[in-house]
Design a protein around this motif. Structure first.
Motif, PDB file in Angstrom:
ATOM      1  N   UNK A  69      71.735   3.953  27.126  1.00 45.67           N
ATOM      2  CA  UNK A  69      72.404   3.558  25.896  1.00 45.67           C
ATOM      3  C   UNK A  69      71.444   2.771  25.018  1.00 45.67           C
ATOM      4  N   UNK A  70      70.699   3.472  24.163  1.00 45.37           N
ATOM      5  CA  UNK A  70      69.729   2.793  23.292  1.00 45.37           C
ATOM      6  C   UNK A  70      70.365   1.676  22.464  1.00 45.37           C
ATOM      7  N   UNK A  71      71.633   1.827  22.085  1.00 46.03           N
ATOM      8  CA  UNK A  71      72.298   0.788  21.287  1.00 46.03           C
ATOM      9  C   UNK A  71      72.391  -0.526  22.056  1.00 46.03           C
TER      10      UNK A  71
ATOM     11  N   UNK B  20      65.601   4.479  30.364  1.00 43.79           N
ATOM     12  CA  UNK B  20      65.427   4.961  31.745  1.00 43.79           C
ATOM     13  C   UNK B  20      64.869   3.886  32.682  1.00 43.79           C
TER      14      UNK B  20
ATOM     15  N   UNK C 189      69.286  13.849  31.128  1.00 41.69           N
ATOM     16  CA  UNK C 189      67.980  13.261  31.411  1.00 41.69           C
ATOM     17  C   UNK C 189      67.590  13.490  32.876  1.00 41.69           C
TER      18      UNK C 189
ATOM     19  N   UNK D 134      73.394   6.364  18.843  1.00 39.15           N
ATOM     20  CA  UNK D 134      72.476   6.135  19.965  1.00 39.15           C
ATOM     21  C   UNK D 134      71.077   6.659  19.619  1.00 39.15           C
TER      22      UNK D 134
ATOM     23  N   UNK E  15      69.307   4.572  17.081  1.00 41.68           N
ATOM     24  CA  UNK E  15      68.808   3.297  17.611  1.00 41.68           C
ATOM     25  C   UNK E  15      67.369   3.457  18.096  1.00 41.68           C
ATOM     26  N   UNK E  16      67.084   4.587  18.754  1.00 38.95           N
ATOM     27  CA  UNK E  16      65.714   4.842  19.226  1.00 38.95           C
ATOM     28  C   UNK E  16      64.789   5.081  18.030  1.00 38.95           C
TER      29      UNK E  16
ATOM     30  N   UNK F  60      62.162   9.179  25.166  1.00 36.03           N
ATOM     31  CA  UNK F  60      63.502   8.591  25.227  1.00 36.03           C
ATOM     32  C   UNK F  60      64.522   9.428  24.472  1.00 36.03           C
TER      33      UNK F  60
END
Lengths: 199, 375
Positions: free
Chosen positions: A113-115, A120, A155, B162, B165-166, B183
């Motif tokens: 969850x990048x937010x 990873x 992923x 999401x 955000x990256x 990512x």
């Protein structure tokens, strides 16, 4: 809110830090605790300290445990050639309650969850790959059926593809015991998408 | 679907207003700023869980009060009644919504249960404005007719956030480009899978919806003009989901470098456009004011009939101050048409426009200073 007791105020502050506990609920809990006999309150306090002091993460599956490796990883009757990958320890409990899975688990500790700044490297993925030195035949990805669980599944599937291990993911679909007509459209659509051959 | 009654408490300039509606045309009459549109907005809160124009819930709270409450009774076409209630509390910024005392699983699941079509002055941006306005129109029509579309849209937006955000971290050099690309990989795949479903559903919608617009032109007495709606997806002009996904994949790869630089997602259905044309010419550049108005009304009438067939329930039609925008002839045509449709709500400052077109069973309410004026 103004409290007439500083101790109550402090307890409310602490309790309301817990997930899904608001200040009103925290106050109700605090007043409930106040009414309990002293030994019950001591038992609660001891349990809180004990969980922090005694619980560790299993060095193999990253599940919570008091002995390392955990009771599932060290159980000789379990099928060590199948690993089921889940997000959190409570997912292990849910799957164990089914009595249908007799392999091992791997707890990632969340989903991508990048937010929330979870990438990873913040999940126990390296640890999962390290376990594959042992002969493993199948990995079951049992992550939550939401956006983050799906991205994590994609992923891991890509990461595991070159390893010549069977990788599967749990089916999504209709709850048992309910009628087709009562299922919501999104669930029904996914169930049709993930239909299985019966011939 | 009919709305039998509605009660507004501390809602905009209505402190406590209770109204009982008729099953056909309901006219809300009053000077500007007296609170006619607020009644329609309250109905929108019950049907869509939100305002049909305001971006936030808090603006609907009456000045000097702590929150609003709107409740109403609906009656379905087969006669079942539903009590719907929604409230908003300023201090906690919390909204509650329930149907017969039960909160829905998600707000999204409510969309389409009480179908409504709104025609208001803000809607002119659908034909005049930017693509955002046209996508909003498109999404609301499909959402009301398909519960899974709402779900898909909510999830697609989550994937976008999401992914962005990256990209945003990469653009601000917080993450190196090669690492960001790695990512992004699972999110690219999610974007493609979900984006493809949205594009495919929108494409299906357009082929189903276009005939309704043509029929609406005939019904409005403008059948000599030929309206055309063309869906222009940013990517994926393919017919099958597989073909769309394939194009999507190449577009994501091609734009990756740009995306890392600007810090946001540049491909996908959030960039789709819908082109309206009349008699073979693009509406935006070539149509007169009057033609724009007719096109917009036709879209709304088409939406009405489309939803009626898809949801198996006659939608509630809200006409907000449309007669100040329309000439006498168009107003009469629209009124004649809506009188036959089902339950409609009309706000207006002028009673004279109605004339004979107003149905005999129509009910009229005089709204003055946030209250019903007994007449």
């Amino acid at each position: 809110m103004v409290y007439t007791s500083e101790s109550v105020a402090q307890l409310v502050d602490e309790l309301s830090r817990l997930p899904s506990i608001g200040r009103k609920t925290a106050l109700r809990l605090a007043l409930h605790i106040l009414k309990q006999p002293r030994e019950r309150v001591v038992a609660l306090a001891d349990a809180l300290i004990s969980v922090k002091d005694n619980v560790r993460y299993c060095s193999l599956c990253a599940n919570i445990t008091e002995s390392d490796p955990c009771s599932i990883c060290s159980n000789t009757k379990r099928n060590k050639s199948v690993i089921c990958v889940v997000e959190e320890p409570n997912d292990v409990l849910a799957l164990e309650r089914t009595n249908e899975f007799h392999g091992l688990y791997h707890v990632l500790g969340g989903a991508l969850s990048p937010l929330d700044n979870v990438g990873p490297e913040d999940l126990k993925i390296k640890e999962l790959l390290a376990r594959l030195d042992e002969p493993v035949q199948e990995i079951i990805l049992a992550l939550n059926p939401n956006v983050e669980g799906e991205a994590t599944t994609l992923y891991l599937a890509k990461l595991l593809r070159p390893l010549a291990i069977k990788v599967s993911r749990i089916a999504r679909g209709l709850p048992i015991g309910s009628d087709l007509e009562f299922a919501d459209e999104a669930t029904l659509a996914r169930a049709i998408e993930g239909r299985v051959d019966i011939s | 679907m009919n709305i039998v009654s509605v009660e507004l408490r501390r809602f905009r300039n209505h402190h406590a207003t209770a109204l009982e509606f008729g099953p056909s045309a309901n006219t809300l009459l009053g000077e500007n700023g007296q609170g006619k549109t607020n009644v329609l907005e309250a109905i929108s809160f019950l049907c869509l869980t939100k305002s049909f124009f305001a971006k936030s819930d808090s603006v609907a709270v009456q000045q000097g009060t702590s929150g609003f409450e709107v409740s109403g009774t609906f009656q379905s076409d087969i006669g079942s009644r539903f009590a719907v209630r929604t409230s908003y509390d300023l201090a906690s910024a919390g909204k509650l919504y329930d149907i017969d005392g039960k909160p829905p699983e998600t707000y999204a699941s409510v969309i389409g249960r009480f179908p409504i079509v709104v025609l208001s002055p803000e809607n002119s941006s659908i034909t005049f404005g930017t693509p955002v306005e046209r996508r909003r129109f498109l999404d609301l029509v499909i959402s009301q007719s398909s519960a899974s579309y709402v779900e898909e849209m909510v999830e697609y937006r989550r994937v976008l956030r999401q992914r962005n955000a990256i990209l945003s971290d990469a653009a601000r050099k917080l993450v190196a480009a090669p690492q960001a690309e790695e990512m992004l990989e699972p999110w690219n795949e999610s974007l493609i899978i979900r984006g493809t479903r949205l594009v495919h559903k929108r494409r299906e919608f357009f082929s189903a919806f276009a005939p309704y617009v043509e029929q609406a032109y005939v019904a409005l007495g403008a059948g000599s003009e030929q309206p055309v709606l063309v869906y222009q997806p940013q990517i994926g002009d393919g017919e099958t989901p597989e073909a769309i996904a394939q194009q999507f994949r190449s577009a994501v790869a091609a734009k990756m470098r740009d995306e890392l630089r600007v810090g946001t997602t540049l491909v996908g259905p959030q960039r789709d456009e819908i082109q309206f044309s009349l008699n073979g010419l693009p509406l935006r550049q070539h149509a007169s004011q009057g033609q724009h108005k007719t096109f917009l009304i036709a879209l709304k009438v088409a939406e009405f009939f489309f939803l009626k067939e898809r949801v198996h329930e006659v939608p509630i039609f809200l006409l907000d101050d449309v007669f100040s925008e329309l000439d006498e002839l168009r107003a009469q045509k629209l009124l004649a048409l809506t009188a036959t449709l089902g339950q409609t709500f009309i706000t207006t400052t002028a009673a004279h426009v109605f004339g004979k077109a107003a149905a005999s069973s129509a009910k009229t309410f005089s709204i003055h200073n946030g209250a019903l004026r007994s007449s």
